[in-house]
Motif scaffolding. Structure first.
Motif, PDB file in Angstrom:
ATOM      1  N   ILE A  78       0.843  -1.217   0.000  1.00 55.15           N
ATOM      2  CA  ILE A  78       0.000   0.000   0.000  1.00 55.15           C
ATOM      3  C   ILE A  78       0.871   1.257   0.000  1.00 55.15           C
ATOM      4  O   ILE A  78       0.679   2.162  -0.806  1.00 55.15           O
ATOM      5  CB  ILE A  78      -0.991   0.001   1.188  1.00 55.15           C
ATOM      6  N   SER A  79       1.872   1.271   0.867  1.00 57.45           N
ATOM      7  CA  SER A  79       2.688   2.489   0.964  1.00 57.45           C
ATOM      8  C   SER A  79       3.581   2.672  -0.267  1.00 57.45           C
ATOM      9  O   SER A  79       4.093   3.748  -0.506  1.00 57.45           O
ATOM     10  CB  SER A  79       3.526   2.464   2.245  1.00 57.45           C
ATOM     11  N   ARG A  80       3.767   1.593  -1.035  1.00 53.40           N
ATOM     12  CA  ARG A  80       4.649   1.702  -2.211  1.00 53.40           C
ATOM     13  C   ARG A  80       3.870   1.766  -3.528  1.00 53.40           C
ATOM     14  O   ARG A  80       4.472   1.742  -4.598  1.00 53.40           O
ATOM     15  CB  ARG A  80       5.612   0.503  -2.240  1.00 53.40           C
ATOM     16  N   ALA A  81       2.537   1.790  -3.448  1.00 53.96           N
ATOM     17  CA  ALA A  81       1.734   1.865  -4.679  1.00 53.96           C
ATOM     18  C   ALA A  81       2.099   3.159  -5.411  1.00 53.96           C
ATOM     19  O   ALA A  81       2.381   4.181  -4.775  1.00 53.96           O
ATOM     20  CB  ALA A  81       0.253   1.843  -4.328  1.00 53.96           C
ATOM     21  N   PRO A  82       2.118   3.120  -6.767  1.00 58.79           N
ATOM     22  CA  PRO A  82       2.717   4.238  -7.515  1.00 58.79           C
ATOM     23  C   PRO A  82       1.921   5.541  -7.563  1.00 58.79           C
ATOM     24  O   PRO A  82       2.442   6.535  -8.054  1.00 58.79           O
ATOM     25  CB  PRO A  82       2.888   3.655  -8.928  1.00 58.79           C
ATOM     26  N   SER A  83       0.690   5.585  -7.076  1.00 52.89           N
ATOM     27  CA  SER A  83      -0.049   6.860  -7.094  1.00 52.89           C
ATOM     28  C   SER A  83      -1.073   6.844  -5.967  1.00 52.89           C
ATOM     29  O   SER A  83      -1.372   5.776  -5.395  1.00 52.89           O
ATOM     30  CB  SER A  83      -0.777   7.042  -8.430  1.00 52.89           C
TER      31      SER A  83
END
Ligand SMILES: [Fe+2]
Ligand SMILES: [Fe+2]
Length: 333
Positions: A78-83
């Motif tokens: 979740i924290s690394r999702a691209p947008s």
């Protein structure tokens, strides 16, 4: 179904009382058999054979465990999702999975098992959950492959369960399946965007599909010849199709959808068998499946450790909720 609770008979009953209790059990069994023959539903208040109750309890609790353990590989992204949009969508999906776990634990509780006991069995490593969630999610494309393949396989498995003979299970599945459709589409859309992106993004999408394809096929369980309990589950109208039937149906769906993605499935033996009217695929590594199921997959230890930690971290919430409920009860008295 008008049935009485005749599951246990005290040992000190007179012979006459024992005889009439046996008669009640026979009548209840006949009623249960009629419900099965009519393909109608068993509800929690109804008498049911002990083996039916145990089979359902095992299946529903394992299903509940799979939903909440299944949150981990995706929550991790979740924290690394691209947008922001991708974060919001992924967060909603992971929350849905928590909800699925809750519906299913509630359904399992109606069979006489407490949620505390189910959770204790899970964190002690005594309960099973779907082997798929013991594989790592290595790249952002894995969020696409999990949604498309893993949620896709879950839909294939779960749509027939909406008609399961046990009422609370079937009803929980209706809502679960609606949400799973959204999950699969969001996974497909992630892959579609990557497949139409840069060559690196397309390669990342293909790599994720390559890694999740075989484990997702194994989600349907062992081949029919090695699945001794399936027959009984089908006779009880819990299962409607065999593991191999569902797997074949799934392969047929994926083989078409992958063309739209512009990607390939890592299996050159997929073909439609005209005589048998089913999709065939290359053999799966069932040793790997058994190893993962036995707790020796790439992430088993990590998944259980995380669940234990989350359970410990949530102790204060359970205590506060219990204290609040007790206070409400006291005030109402
Ligand atoms: Fe789910
Ligand atoms: Fe899902």
């Amino acid at each position: 179904m008008a049935m009485q609770n005749v599951q246990s008979v005290p040992a000190e009953l007179s012979p006459e009382a024992l005889e009439s209790a046996a008669q009640l059990v026979a009548e209840a069994q006949a009623d249960f058999d009629r419900v099965m023959a009519e393909d109608s539903r068993v509800e929690p208040r109804d008498w049911m054979p002990e083996a039916y109750r145990k089979t359902l309890l095992r299946q529903i609790s394992q299903h509940a465990h799979s939903e909440i353990i299944g949150m981990q590989p995706e929550a991790n992204w979740i924290s690394r999702a691209p947008s922001l949009k991708r974060k919001a969508i992924l967060m909603a999906k992971v929350q849905d999975e928590a909800g699925h776990g809750l519906y299913l634990y509630s359904a399992a509780e109606t069979l006489g098992q407490t949620r505390d006991k189910m959770m204790a069995d899970l964190i002690a490593g005594k309960a099973r959950y779907s082997s798929i969630f013991n594989y790592p999610a290595l790249t952002w494309a894995d969020m696409g492959a999990i949604g498309w393949l893993v949620d896709g396989a879950a839909i294939c498995n779960q749509v027939p369960l909406c008609r399961a003979s046990y009422g609370p299970y079937g009803r929980a599945m209706v809502r679960v399946c609606k949400e799973e459709s959204f999950h699969q589409r969001q996974g497909f859309e992630i892959l579609l965007e990557l497949a139409n992106g840069t060559p690196e993004q397309k390669a990342m999408a293909q790599d994720a599909v390559d890694r999740w394809y075989a484990p997702s096929l194994m989600m349907f369980g062992p081949p029919d010849d090695d699945s001794p309990n399936s027959k009984q589950s089908m006779a009880w109208n819990i299962k409607r199709f065999s593991n191999d039937e569902l797997r074949s149906r799934f392969v047929g769906m994926m083989v078409e959808q992958v063309k739209v993605l512009g990607l390939t499935l890592p299996d050159d033996q997929i073909r439609f068998n005209e005589d048998a009217k089913k999709w065939e695929h290359s053999p799966l590594d069932w040793n790997e499946f058994q190893e993962v199921l036995a707790g020796r997959g790439p992430c088993n230890a990590q998944r259980l450790e995380r669940r234990r930690q989350a359970h410990d971290d949530g102790a204060w919430v359970r205590e506060a909720a219990s204290a609040y409920a007790a206070k409400q009860k006291e005030q109402a008295a």
